[in-house]
Design a protein around this motif. Structure first.
Motif: not given
Length: 71
Positions: A4-22
């Motif tokens: 889902n595009p919304s889920v993809q945006r959240v995952q991208a934001a987590l990665r760009s913030a340096g988070s290892t969460a998913g």
């Protein structure tokens, strides 16, 4: 659900913030924090509940640990 595009945006934001969460998708619906904790094998306190209330006509979101109550 993970595509889902919304889920993809959240995952991208987590990665760009340096988070290892998913983001994960559960095989079954978790209608309570306890069911969510049981489904992924973690302590209840590691689950975060998002509760939305209306206060004086304004929406308020509270993020509460699964083993805590909001008063």
């Amino acid at each position: 659900p993970l595509s889902n595009p919304s889920v993809q945006r959240v995952q991208a934001a987590l990665r760009s913030a340096g988070s290892t969460a998913g983001v994960i998708a559960l095989a079954e619906t978790a209608r309570s924090a306890q069911e969510a904790a049981d489904s992924i094998g973690c302590p209840l306190g590691a689950i975060v509940k998002s509760l939305v209330f209306t206060v004086r006509g304004q929406p308020i979101m509270a993020l509460v640990a699964g083993d805590r109550r909001c008063n």
